[in-house]
Design a protein around this motif. Structure first.
Motif, mmCIF file in Angstrom:
data_model
loop_
_atom_site.group_PDB
_atom_site.id
_atom_site.type_symbol
_atom_site.label_atom_id
_atom_site.label_comp_id
_atom_site.label_asym_id
_atom_site.label_seq_id
_atom_site.Cartn_x
_atom_site.Cartn_y
_atom_site.Cartn_z
ATOM 1 N N ILE A 135 39.793 12.199 -5.295
ATOM 2 C CA ILE A 135 38.747 11.366 -5.882
ATOM 3 C C ILE A 135 37.726 12.250 -6.598
ATOM 4 O O ILE A 135 37.290 11.953 -7.714
ATOM 5 C CB ILE A 135 38.064 10.513 -4.796
ATOM 6 N N LYS A 136 37.356 13.377 -5.970
ATOM 7 C CA LYS A 136 36.399 14.302 -6.586
ATOM 8 C C LYS A 136 36.941 14.880 -7.887
ATOM 9 O O LYS A 136 36.181 15.191 -8.805
ATOM 10 C CB LYS A 136 36.069 15.434 -5.616
ATOM 11 N N LEU A 137 38.261 15.040 -7.957
ATOM 12 C CA LEU A 137 38.884 15.588 -9.155
ATOM 13 C C LEU A 137 39.229 14.503 -10.174
ATOM 14 O O LEU A 137 39.832 14.780 -11.209
ATOM 15 C CB LEU A 137 40.151 16.374 -8.775
ATOM 16 N N GLU B 23 42.027 20.668 -2.183
ATOM 17 C CA GLU B 23 40.812 21.108 -1.489
ATOM 18 C C GLU B 23 40.376 22.474 -2.004
ATOM 19 O O GLU B 23 39.180 22.721 -2.221
ATOM 20 C CB GLU B 23 41.058 21.158 0.017
ATOM 21 N N GLN B 24 41.333 23.375 -2.197
ATOM 22 C CA GLN B 24 41.019 24.691 -2.738
ATOM 23 C C GLN B 24 40.473 24.582 -4.161
ATOM 24 O O GLN B 24 39.549 25.291 -4.554
ATOM 25 C CB GLN B 24 42.264 25.579 -2.732
ATOM 26 N N LYS B 25 41.057 23.664 -4.928
ATOM 27 C CA LYS B 25 40.638 23.475 -6.319
ATOM 28 C C LYS B 25 39.194 22.977 -6.378
ATOM 29 O O LYS B 25 38.391 23.438 -7.203
ATOM 30 C CB LYS B 25 41.574 22.473 -6.996
ATOM 31 N N VAL B 26 38.839 22.022 -5.512
ATOM 32 C CA VAL B 26 37.472 21.512 -5.460
ATOM 33 C C VAL B 26 36.509 22.624 -5.049
ATOM 34 O O VAL B 26 35.425 22.786 -5.631
ATOM 35 C CB VAL B 26 37.372 20.327 -4.478
ATOM 36 N N LEU B 27 36.913 23.416 -4.050
ATOM 37 C CA LEU B 27 36.069 24.520 -3.575
ATOM 38 C C LEU B 27 35.813 25.530 -4.687
ATOM 39 O O LEU B 27 34.686 25.965 -4.905
ATOM 40 C CB LEU B 27 36.740 25.197 -2.378
ATOM 41 N N ARG B 28 36.884 25.893 -5.417
ATOM 42 C CA ARG B 28 36.741 26.850 -6.510
ATOM 43 C C ARG B 28 35.833 26.307 -7.605
ATOM 44 O O ARG B 28 35.025 27.026 -8.192
ATOM 45 C CB ARG B 28 38.126 27.196 -7.077
#
Length: 309
Positions: free
Chosen positions: A33-35, A298-303
């Motif tokens: 959803i964030k992406l 999750e890693q993509k959002v964190l980055r």
């Protein structure tokens, strides 16, 4: 006594439970959803006759709570192989949040000869799109099946296209590798037997590095390794069978990926019979793919939050 459940009963019950989980909860996770991902698009790649269309049909069948067998993904019989002639999207039942994209088989000696793969990944390849293959005399002479398979398909069949409205950009690439291959049947397979998988590994690495897209490998036709596969109670039990586990290790070693992202798959090949363990395995595979994707997202959002490209 009389009320004791058989393995088939257990598989059917668990398939129903997982199906309901998909259709009620969906897999639109927080990271997706964030992406801005409302429908998760999975591209199915693999060599000719690696079980891509069969996998799509099995997923479609397993996700419908009825007794029908869905043979929607089309292959044409050309020479000795079933060949998917064009690009096509298949939207799994509403609320699942997943669209599958089936395509023609890769010839790993030449990969794609035009920008087809880039167009697929970017979401600009339309349904019915075909590959532009080499038609040089040398190509036809060295690979007669390849020349035969390059028949031009002017129009795809008239069945309905995907109802997905959120775009066609690919979020995950799934490579199909058939366990029916000779090397997979040999428990003592050598590294030299994995040349084709090595080329696929290079492709996986390139897609990951250049496009930032997560991937997984489906080992299709797993039931050809042992009759115990179809007698199993659960996908976990299938994975733990020595015959299957060894082949999963072979694929992981040859492609340089972790064994946990090589997933055994049973494809529904019988047009007239639907098997509970095949349904259960297929839905479990979808759940596993989404779990792999969620970790990557999750890693993509964190980055992104840290300002790292």
């Amino acid at each position: 006594m009389g009320g004791e459940l058989t393995k088939a009963d257990i598989a059917k019950r668990e398939a129903g439970r997982l199906r309901k989980e998909f259709l009620v909860k969906s897999f639109k996770t927080t990271s997706m959803i964030k992406l801005g991902i409302s429908t998760f698009n999975i591209l199915i790649l693999g060599e000719v006759a690696s079980g891509k269309s069969s996998a799509v049909n099995t997923f479609l069948t397993a996700m419908h709570d009825n007794d029908e067998v869905y043979l929607t993904a089309l292959s044409l019989s050309l020479t000795d192989a079933n060949v998917t002639p064009f690009y096509k999207s298949y939207y799994l039942p509403e609320k699942s949040g997943i669209t599958l994209f089936d395509t023609w088989g890769i010839y790993l000696d030449q990969n794609y000869l035009d920008d087809s793969l880039i167009r697929m990944l970017d979401g600009t390849m339309p349904d019915g799109g075909t590959e532009q293959r080499s038609s040089s005399p040398q190509d036809k002479e060295t690979s007669p099946q390849r020349a035969e398979a390059s028949i031009t398909i002017e129009q795809p069949p008239s069945y309905s296209s995907s109802e997905a409205s959120c775009g066609r950009e690919i979020h995950m690439v799934v490579f199909c590798v058939s366990a029916a291959k000779a090397w997979a049947q040999a428990a003592d397979a050598q590294q030299s037997d994995f040349e084709e998988l090595g080329k696929m590994a290079a492709m996986i690495k390139e897609i990951h590095e250049k496009k930032g897209i997560c991937s997984a490998i489906l080992m299709t036709c797993t039931d050809t390794l042992s009759p115990r596969v179809l007698e199993s109670e659960s996908p976990e039990e299938i994975r733990d069978l020595p015959e299957v586990s060894k082949r999963l290790e072979n694929v992981a070693r040859a492609t340089g990926v972790q064994k946990k992202i090589v997933i055994p798959m049973i494809a529904q090949t019988n047009e007239y019979k639907r098997t509970p363990i095949v349904d259960y395995n297929a839905i479990f595979v979808l759940k596993t793919l989404m779990r792999i994707a969620e970790g990557y997202m999750e890693q993509k959002v964190l980055r992104r939050n840290l300002g790292i490209k």
